[in-house]
Write a protein that holds these residues in place. Structure first.
Motif, PDB file in Angstrom:
ATOM      1  N   ASN A  10      46.438  12.836  -2.384  1.00 48.85           N
ATOM      2  CA  ASN A  10      47.413  11.512  -2.854  1.00 48.85           C
ATOM      3  C   ASN A  10      47.834  10.773  -1.527  1.00 48.85           C
ATOM      4  O   ASN A  10      48.324   9.706  -1.167  1.00 48.85           O
ATOM      5  CB  ASN A  10      48.635  11.670  -3.746  1.00 48.85           C
ATOM      6  CG  ASN A  10      49.628  12.719  -2.886  1.00 48.85           C
ATOM      7  OD1 ASN A  10      49.047  13.763  -2.371  1.00 48.85           O
ATOM      8  ND2 ASN A  10      50.958  12.774  -3.139  1.00 48.85           N
ATOM      9  N   GLU A  11      47.656  11.812  -0.375  1.00 48.24           N
ATOM     10  CA  GLU A  11      48.244  11.050   0.771  1.00 48.24           C
ATOM     11  C   GLU A  11      46.723  10.468   1.512  1.00 48.24           C
ATOM     12  O   GLU A  11      45.940  11.031   1.813  1.00 48.24           O
ATOM     13  CB  GLU A  11      48.564  12.285   1.942  1.00 48.24           C
ATOM     14  CG  GLU A  11      49.982  12.942   1.496  1.00 48.24           C
ATOM     15  CD  GLU A  11      50.995  12.086   1.911  1.00 48.24           C
ATOM     16  OE1 GLU A  11      50.871  11.102   2.759  1.00 48.24           O
ATOM     17  OE2 GLU A  11      52.249  12.382   1.539  1.00 48.24           O
ATOM     18  N   GLU A  12      46.922   9.200   1.756  1.00 49.21           N
ATOM     19  CA  GLU A  12      45.883   8.449   2.371  1.00 49.21           C
ATOM     20  C   GLU A  12      45.299   8.942   3.718  1.00 49.21           C
ATOM     21  O   GLU A  12      44.060   9.050   3.787  1.00 49.21           O
ATOM     22  CB  GLU A  12      46.227   7.097   2.429  1.00 49.21           C
ATOM     23  CG  GLU A  12      45.154   6.028   2.788  1.00 49.21           C
ATOM     24  CD  GLU A  12      45.472   4.592   2.923  1.00 49.21           C
ATOM     25  OE1 GLU A  12      46.751   4.354   2.981  1.00 49.21           O
ATOM     26  OE2 GLU A  12      44.684   3.763   3.022  1.00 49.21           O
ATOM     27  N   THR A  13      46.485   9.289   4.526  1.00 49.53           N
ATOM     28  CA  THR A  13      46.009   9.747   5.792  1.00 49.53           C
ATOM     29  C   THR A  13      45.159  11.055   5.734  1.00 49.53           C
ATOM     30  O   THR A  13      44.182  11.250   6.576  1.00 49.53           O
ATOM     31  CB  THR A  13      47.074  10.168   6.797  1.00 49.53           C
ATOM     32  OG1 THR A  13      47.929  10.823   6.172  1.00 49.53           O
ATOM     33  CG2 THR A  13      47.660   8.758   6.962  1.00 49.53           C
ATOM     34  N   LEU A  14      45.480  11.750   4.734  1.00 49.02           N
ATOM     35  CA  LEU A  14      44.675  13.257   4.555  1.00 49.02           C
ATOM     36  C   LEU A  14      43.285  12.808   4.288  1.00 49.02           C
ATOM     37  O   LEU A  14      42.421  13.512   4.514  1.00 49.02           O
ATOM     38  CB  LEU A  14      45.420  13.962   3.616  1.00 49.02           C
ATOM     39  CG  LEU A  14      46.271  15.030   4.366  1.00 49.02           C
ATOM     40  CD1 LEU A  14      45.462  16.202   5.082  1.00 49.02           C
ATOM     41  CD2 LEU A  14      47.231  14.486   5.111  1.00 49.02           C
ATOM     42  N   ILE A  16      41.650  10.218   4.669  1.00 49.68           N
ATOM     43  CA  ILE A  16      40.884   9.549   5.806  1.00 49.68           C
ATOM     44  C   ILE A  16      40.309  10.870   6.823  1.00 49.68           C
ATOM     45  O   ILE A  16      39.349  10.802   7.408  1.00 49.68           O
ATOM     46  CB  ILE A  16      41.942   8.865   6.705  1.00 49.68           C
ATOM     47  CG1 ILE A  16      42.189   7.580   5.705  1.00 49.68           C
ATOM     48  CG2 ILE A  16      41.289   8.338   8.054  1.00 49.68           C
ATOM     49  CD1 ILE A  16      43.055   6.550   6.173  1.00 49.68           C
ATOM     50  N   LEU A  17      41.465  11.513   6.943  1.00 50.56           N
ATOM     51  CA  LEU A  17      41.138  12.951   7.726  1.00 50.56           C
ATOM     52  C   LEU A  17      39.905  13.881   7.281  1.00 50.56           C
ATOM     53  O   LEU A  17      38.981  13.947   8.050  1.00 50.56           O
ATOM     54  CB  LEU A  17      42.509  13.702   8.027  1.00 50.56           C
ATOM     55  CG  LEU A  17      42.239  14.976   8.834  1.00 50.56           C
ATOM     56  CD1 LEU A  17      41.964  14.338  10.336  1.00 50.56           C
ATOM     57  CD2 LEU A  17      43.486  16.028   9.215  1.00 50.56           C
ATOM     58  N   ALA A  20      36.743  11.694   7.704  1.00 49.97           N
ATOM     59  CA  ALA A  20      36.317  11.814   9.155  1.00 49.97           C
ATOM     60  C   ALA A  20      35.945  13.062   9.748  1.00 49.97           C
ATOM     61  O   ALA A  20      34.955  13.359  10.394  1.00 49.97           O
ATOM     62  CB  ALA A  20      37.586  11.592   9.998  1.00 49.97           C
ATOM     63  N   ALA A  21      36.611  14.271   8.861  1.00 50.92           N
ATOM     64  CA  ALA A  21      35.804  15.567   9.316  1.00 50.92           C
ATOM     65  C   ALA A  21      34.570  15.734   8.603  1.00 50.92           C
ATOM     66  O   ALA A  21      33.633  16.183   9.279  1.00 50.92           O
ATOM     67  CB  ALA A  21      36.754  16.538   8.747  1.00 50.92           C
ATOM     68  N   LEU A  22      34.244  15.263   7.505  1.00 48.53           N
ATOM     69  CA  LEU A  22      32.980  15.381   7.031  1.00 48.53           C
ATOM     70  C   LEU A  22      31.910  14.261   7.202  1.00 48.53           C
ATOM     71  O   LEU A  22      30.618  14.350   6.696  1.00 48.53           O
ATOM     72  CB  LEU A  22      33.144  15.430   5.573  1.00 48.53           C
ATOM     73  CG  LEU A  22      34.077  16.602   5.067  1.00 48.53           C
ATOM     74  CD1 LEU A  22      33.941  16.828   3.539  1.00 48.53           C
ATOM     75  CD2 LEU A  22      33.650  18.188   5.567  1.00 48.53           C
ATOM     76  N   GLN A  24      30.092  13.211   9.930  1.00 56.81           N
ATOM     77  CA  GLN A  24      28.998  13.470  10.640  1.00 56.81           C
ATOM     78  C   GLN A  24      28.018  14.226   9.824  1.00 56.81           C
ATOM     79  O   GLN A  24      26.671  14.068  10.200  1.00 56.81           O
ATOM     80  CB  GLN A  24      29.407  14.355  11.656  1.00 56.81           C
ATOM     81  CG  GLN A  24      30.227  13.595  12.689  1.00 56.81           C
ATOM     82  CD  GLN A  24      30.272  14.009  13.972  1.00 56.81           C
ATOM     83  OE1 GLN A  24      30.094  15.386  14.146  1.00 56.81           O
ATOM     84  NE2 GLN A  24      30.687  13.134  14.934  1.00 56.81           N
ATOM     85  N   ARG A  33      43.072   9.703  -5.762  1.00 59.94           N
ATOM     86  CA  ARG A  33      44.195   9.660  -5.408  1.00 59.94           C
ATOM     87  C   ARG A  33      45.370  10.275  -5.993  1.00 59.94           C
ATOM     88  O   ARG A  33      46.427  10.615  -5.488  1.00 59.94           O
ATOM     89  CB  ARG A  33      44.539   8.227  -5.171  1.00 59.94           C
ATOM     90  CG  ARG A  33      43.595   7.500  -4.177  1.00 59.94           C
ATOM     91  CD  ARG A  33      43.701   5.970  -4.336  1.00 59.94           C
ATOM     92  NE  ARG A  33      43.347   5.495  -5.642  1.00 59.94           N
ATOM     93  CZ  ARG A  33      43.157   4.291  -5.642  1.00 59.94           C
ATOM     94  NH1 ARG A  33      43.359   3.250  -4.911  1.00 59.94           N
ATOM     95  NH2 ARG A  33      42.646   3.792  -6.959  1.00 59.94           N
ATOM     96  N   ASP A  53      43.700  18.834  -3.196  1.00 60.99           N
ATOM     97  CA  ASP A  53      45.017  19.013  -2.551  1.00 60.99           C
ATOM     98  C   ASP A  53      45.807  19.626  -3.635  1.00 60.99           C
ATOM     99  O   ASP A  53      45.501  19.302  -5.076  1.00 60.99           O
ATOM    100  CB  ASP A  53      45.609  17.708  -2.152  1.00 60.99           C
ATOM    101  CG  ASP A  53      46.955  17.759  -1.683  1.00 60.99           C
ATOM    102  OD1 ASP A  53      47.493  18.896  -1.071  1.00 60.99           O
ATOM    103  OD2 ASP A  53      47.784  16.966  -1.767  1.00 60.99           O
ATOM    104  N   PHE A 107      45.335  21.858   9.117  1.00 56.56           N
ATOM    105  CA  PHE A 107      43.959  22.515   9.188  1.00 56.56           C
ATOM    106  C   PHE A 107      43.036  21.920  10.339  1.00 56.56           C
ATOM    107  O   PHE A 107      43.555  21.049  10.583  1.00 56.56           O
ATOM    108  CB  PHE A 107      43.340  22.653   7.802  1.00 56.56           C
ATOM    109  CG  PHE A 107      42.970  21.088   7.357  1.00 56.56           C
ATOM    110  CD1 PHE A 107      44.076  20.458   6.722  1.00 56.56           C
ATOM    111  CD2 PHE A 107      41.850  20.597   7.628  1.00 56.56           C
ATOM    112  CE1 PHE A 107      43.505  18.916   6.275  1.00 56.56           C
ATOM    113  CE2 PHE A 107      41.699  19.203   7.277  1.00 56.56           C
ATOM    114  CZ  PHE A 107      42.683  18.340   6.682  1.00 56.56           C
ATOM    115  N   PRO A 109      39.847  20.247  11.094  1.00 55.72           N
ATOM    116  CA  PRO A 109      38.838  19.324  10.314  1.00 55.72           C
ATOM    117  C   PRO A 109      37.528  19.900  10.714  1.00 55.72           C
ATOM    118  O   PRO A 109      36.713  19.846   9.957  1.00 55.72           O
ATOM    119  CB  PRO A 109      39.036  18.007  10.958  1.00 55.72           C
ATOM    120  CG  PRO A 109      40.203  18.111  11.629  1.00 55.72           C
ATOM    121  CD  PRO A 109      40.747  19.350  12.120  1.00 55.72           C
TER     122      PRO A 109
END
Lengths: 124, 1009
Positions: A10-14, A16-17, A20-22, A24, A33, A53, A107, A109
């Motif tokens: 539910n956390e948008e920043t999470l 995004i994180l 971002a981690a995956l 590549q 959400r 989550d 954690f 990433p």
């Protein structure tokens, strides 16, 4: 075919994180959400892996997992539980519900990417 | 014939027969003798008779002859007599006498015939012739001798008769002699025989009885002399043998008794020796005894007392002996002495040993004694006095009381313990349970406590509990192991399924001082709240952890990506912005959280001051207007609001929070309306939005920490989840309320209410100005004064203070000396006192510094040193602010009446005090004189009448108006008295609140006048 990964938080920043981690890797990334969306999207997408989550509005991550594990096509789907709850009881509850990996927030990433790759490798 | 009796009977019979025989013979002999004697006497009679007859015959002849010769009649008289006798029967008599003897009878008959013929043939004719005068003829005849011859013949016949009779008599005599001799011989023979026989018998019996008896006598003698082995042969007649045997038995028994006696004597001698020793010992013991040993006579006079007793009585022994206790003790101990003596008498009357506790009675002032008393008896067992042993138990008694006191305390502690404490014995029976234990067990069982007391064992109780707990097996196992091992200690916790209540049980073995196991103590405590709190706490920790970890995850995660991966500039910027945002969120979270923690702690204090709410609202509106251009925030202030009492910045924080939420949860372009309006003593601030609204099921949790409304709106709302919780804490700390109304989809209105700053009696100007730059000190002073009902304003600097005074002169000024700003307290004081417009306002200098003299010199009314007590402030202010106050003292022993009066009068007087009885009332009056007293009449201790008397007696308090409030029916006298001393009389059961207020108001008005 690109592997589908469903990111539930539910956390948008999470989200995004995790994305971002995956980013590549060669993954088809989807986001949910809240708990209800998680179940809905999972059924729709039939992802190869779910990053879940634990604390989400509506259905919790545990409830989502339990529900999905009850359906035959999700019996073997690798699920990584990501949570800010770090008590042993929570970890046990997640394992009982059939989680493959349990990562507590915060954690790494990079580590998450490795785990996702490993789990999907084992799938093949 | 072996028996002595038989033999003696026999001997007696023989003897008697013999004697009887002898006597018979003797009697026979005597009879014979008597017969002979009678015969002899008969013969004598016959002889005499015959002789008499013969003489009569002679008389006849003589008479005749004389008559004839002389012719004289005198001679005829004997003749006539003899003739008359003879013929009259004498002759026949002789014949009759000898009728047994025929021969003699013949002779008698012949005599008789001769006599008769003589008379008829001779005598009578002769006499007749003589008489005829034929004397001669007669003489011739006589001379013829015829008559003589005839008489001679008759006499001859008589001689023969007499001779025969004589001979017969001689024969008889001879026979009688023989007979008599024979009788004598026989009598003597019988006597001799009897004597012989008796001698024989005597000899025999002598041998039969006397010898053995003599033997016995000798033996008895020997016995008497001490030869207890003496025995006699038991031969002989039955009785004698028996006697001997008995004698022997007696001797034996005597010998046995003697031996017994001897051994007893030996023991007695030993006992005597022991007694002598004991007597000495007894003396030694009583002399040395620390207990009091006494002997008293029947009248209670001391016969003996040991030195310990004499010491307690404080007199030498010889002064005590002969006196009673009452005669010996002091006047103040008489009662105790009399009691003791009464006890003594009771013991002597009953004759039983008894123990009495005696207080005092002796010369020591407050001793406690334990006396054991018993009858003193003489050898016959009669009570002749009293023996007493008395122990001084003063110390023991004190110790006992101490123990009792401790026991009382212990029990009180046990009973007042909120933990249930119960003890079970080794059999599992309940032996003790405090009130809490009974209550808790009753809660556990869901049964009234009485049921628990019914001899239930631990087994049974625990089974009943087991059926109700959430985990019965675990509970049963725990209890079973406690029962199985009495030494085991342990704790357990269980939850009652139905009620969800949790209980904690601690158990340990109970031992006495020697370490012997007595049972088991069970301590029960309800931990429902603790568990709930723990649950809450652990959830809070989990939530806080979650709330902290979430932004941390982003910060660390993005930081890691930035450091580990090659990213383009744009991505890096985005990552960094996220890191920054999350770090800020984390900071807010920590701030809010710490804030909340601080408010929740009890040490949290607010700096209360009156502030203008409108001003605060306008400031906040400006802030938000700048932040969110997408929303409209409107302020609606309908009228001018009075100042609120509170900490301005905190209230600003609440307002900011509510506006922020309203903006967050309402769609862009929405309007947020902020309004203020007064509601009685409170002022309400409300913030309304047109947003999402709050789902019904979530409204309850809205003010819970970290709660966020769970919406299906995907928009990120953010926030710490602490805002509303924090707001609620702040508002409630101000004595206000917070709440909301909401409809899902239509929007929500959040509001809070705060109390207005109080003003004294509502009259403007009648207020106390507190000049103080330290917020805490100002708040404290404000609180004290508002609590007493005064209106308060605070000025933080000298300039502000002077401005306020100029604007609205206060009734009193409390002035601090050390102030921020240009002016210090002294300067302010000096200015106030030099200004004719303000010089009348009393100024109290409140400072932590010295300067009493300076304050007085500058014209301060009073000087209070910090820190000060509320009482000090109250006293000073009351003294300086006399008008407009109303101090009422309510005196009633009934708590509820006092509360009711208090409620009724609240607001009608500035100072309401209460007293629960007369003493308290007088103390309160002495402490501070009230303007009015509301007095109950019936109270324990000093009652209302007494209070009235006392107040009336003192000129200082005589003028206090008194309102009597009573349920008592009053007599005419009482009414009269009350009319004199009081202003009003209200009936407790009939007065109205209105009436009481009216009466009090008018009394207060009188007091002020």
């Amino acid at each position: 075919m690109r592997r589908k990964v469903l990111i539930c938080d539910n956390e948008e920043t999470l989200r995004i994180l995790v994305r971002a981690a995956l980013d590549q890797g060669d993954y088809d990334l989807h986001e949910a959400r809240d708990g209800d969306e998680s179940v809905e999207f999972a059924r729709e997408l039939e992802p190869d892996l779910i990053v879940l989550d634990m604390m989400m509005p509506g259905r919790t991550g545990l409830e989502v997992l339990t529900e999905l594990r009850g359906e035959p096509w999700f019996a073997e789907t690798p699920v990584i539980m990501l949570t800010a709850r770090v008590q042993a009881a929570d970890k046990h509850a997640a394992e009982d519900a059939g989680v493959n990996r349990f990562l507590s927030k915060p954690f790494s990433p990079i580590e998450l990417e490795g785990i996702v790759a490993e789990l999907l490798e084992g799938e093949r | 014939m072996k028996g002595l009796t038989g033999r003696m009977l026999f001997a007696s019979t023989v003897l008697a027969t013999l004697v009887a025989g002898a006597f018979a013979v003797l009697i026979l002999g005597i009879g014979e003798l008597r017969k002979d004697a009678r015969r002899a006497s008969h013969s004598e009679t016959v002889l005499n008779d015959a002789s008499h007859l013969e003489k009569l015959v002679i008389d006849l002849e003589t008479g005749e002859r004389g008559f004839v010769i002389t012719a004289k009649p005198e001679f005829l008289e004997p003749w006539q007599n003899a003739r008359r006798a003879l013929l009259g029967g004498e002759l026949d008599g002789l014949e009759r006498l000898v009728q047994n003897n025929p021969a003699q009878q013949r002779r008698a008959r012949a005599i008789s015939a001769d006599v008769r013929s003589y008379l008829s043939q001779y005598g009578e004719p002769l006499v007749a012739k003589t008489r005829q005068g034929r004397l001669l003829r007669a003489a011739a005849i006589v001379a013829g001798g015829e008559g003589r011859r005839r008489v001679d013949a008759i006499r001859a016949r008589f001689r023969r008769f007499a001779a025969v009779q004589e001979k017969l008599a001689a024969e008889l005599r001879s026979h009688a002699e023989t007979e008599a001799h024979r009788a004598v011989v026989m009598g003597l023979g019988g006597l001799a025989g009897s004597v012989l026989l008796i001698l024989l018998f005597a000899g025999y019996f002598m041998r039969l009885i006397v010898t053995p008896v003599r033997r016995l006598a000798a033996a008895a003698g020997r016995l008497a002399e001490g030869d207890l082995s003496t025995r006699v042969p038991s031969a002989g007649a039955a009785e004698v043998a028996d006697l001997s045997r008995r004698f022997n038995e007696m001797a034996e028994s005597l010998e046995a008794s003697h031996h017994e006696l001897e051994s007893q004597n030996a023991r007695l001698a030993a006992a005597h020796e022991a007694l002598k020793e004991n007597s000495a010992l007894l003396t030694a013991v009583t002399e040395g005894s620390r207990d009091i040993v006494t002997v008293k006579d029947l009248e209670g006079r001391f016969v003996m007392i040991n030195p310990a007793g004499a010491e307690v009585l404080g007199k030498p022994v010889d002064e005590i002996v002969g006196k009673t206790l009452a005669e010996l003790v002091r006047a103040e101990d008489q009662d105790a002495a009399q009691r003791t003596m009464a006890d003594d008498r009771r013991v002597m009357e009953s004759g039983d040993w008894s123990t009495y506790e005696e207080g005092g009675g002796f010369h020591s002032a407050s001793g406690a004694y334990l006396s054991t008393k018993g009858p003193y008896r003489d050898a016959d067992g009669d009570v002749i006095g009293l023996i007493g042993i008395t122990k001084d138990i003063t110390e023991r008694k004190a110790a006992e009381e101490e123990i009792m006191r401790h026991a009382g305390i212990n029990e009180a502690i046990l009973e007042s313990s909120a933990d249930g404490i119960g003890m079970f014995d080794l059999e599992g029976r309940i032996v003790f349970a405090n009130a809490a234990f009974e209550r808790l067990v009753s809660d556990l069982l869901g049964e009234p406590a009485e049921l628990m007391r019914r001899e239930r064992t631990m087994d049974e109780l625990s089974e009943l509990v087991a059926r109700r707990v959430t985990r019965p097996e675990e509970y049963r196992t725990g209890v079973a192991s406690l029962i199985a091992d009495p030494e085991q200690e342990g704790t357990g916790e269980y939850e009652i399924e139905e009620s969800g209540r949790s209980f904690k049980r601690a158990s340990a073995p109970v031992r006495d001082a020697e370490g012997t196991l007595l049972g088991r103590i069970i301590t029960l405590r309800e931990v429902t709240q603790e568990r709930a709190a723990e649950q809450l706490k652990s959830e809070l920790v989990a939530t806080v952890s979650h709330e902290l970890r979430t932004p941390l995850a982003s910060i660390l995660g993005f930081a890691e990506l930035l450091s580990q991966r090659e990213v383009d500039a744009e991505t890096r910027e985005r990552y960094l912005a996220t890191i920054h945002g999350e770090a800020k969120r984390l900071t807010n979270l920590v701030n809010d959280f710490l804030d909340l923690q601080r408010i929740e702690q009890e040490s949290f204090t607010l700096a209360l001051e009156p502030f203008d709410i409108e001003e605060v609202l306008r400031e906040q509106l400006e802030v938000f207007a700048g932040q969110s251009e997408a929303h409209r925030v409107e302020l609606d202030v309908r009228e001018e609001q009075p100042p609120l009492l509170g900490e301005r910045d905190r209230i600003a924080q609440v307002i900011a929070n509510l506006i922020s939420n309203a903006i967050k949860y309402s769609p862009e372009g929405g309007t947020v309306k902020v309004a203020v309006d007064a509601r009685g003593d409170m002022v309400r601030v409300s913030v309304a939005d047109t947003g999402l609204g709050i789902p019904q099921d979530q409204q309850r949790k809205l003010f819970t920490k970290f709660f966020r409304v769970d919406t299906s709106d995907t928009r990120e709302i953010g926030g710490t989840g602490l805002g509303l919780a924090l707001s609620r804490e702040i508002v409630e700390a101000h004595g206000g309320r917070i709440g909301f109304e909401s409809r899902e989809g239509e929007g929500s209105t959040f509001w809070f209410e705060l109390p207005r700053a109080l003003t004294h009696n509502g009259s403007a100007g009648q207020y106390v100005l507190v000049v103080e730059d330290d917020r805490a000190a100002a708040a404290l002073l404000t609180e004290y004064l508002t609590g007493d009902g005064y209106g308060v304003e605070v000025a933080r600097s000298g300039d502000e203070a002077l401005a306020r005074v100029d604007q609205n002169p206060p009734a009193l000024i409390c002035l601090d000396i050390v102030l921020a700003g240009e002016l210090d307290g002294w300067q302010i004081l000096s200015r106030l006192k030099t200004n004719p417009a303000t010089e009348h306002i009393p100024v109290v200098v409140c400072t932590g510094r010295n300067g009493r003299d300076q304050a007085a010199a500058l014209g301060a009314a009073d000087f209070i040193t910090k820190p000060f007590s509320p009482e000090r402030i109250r006293k000073v202010v009351e003294r300086l602010l006399p008008e407009g106050r109303g101090s009422v003292l309510v005196v009633d022993d009934d708590d509820s009446v006092r509360r009711l009066v208090h409620e009724t009068l609240k607001g009608h007087c500035t100072d309401l005090r209460e007293a629960a009885d007369g003493e308290q009332a007088l103390a309160e009056v002495a402490r501070r004189k009230p303007d009015v007293v509301v007095l109950d009449l019936i109270m324990p201790g000093l009652d209302g009448f007494a209070v009235l008397e006392r107040l009336h007696a003192d000129p200082e308090t005589r003028t206090i108006p008194i309102i009597v409030l009573t349920a008592r029916r009053l007599s005419a006298d009482e009414r009269g008295l009350l009319r004199e001393r009081t202003v009003s009389l209200l009936n407790k059961s009939a007065y109205s609140a209105e009436e009481l207020r009216r009466v009090v108001d008018s009394a207060l008005a009188d007091a002020a006048a």
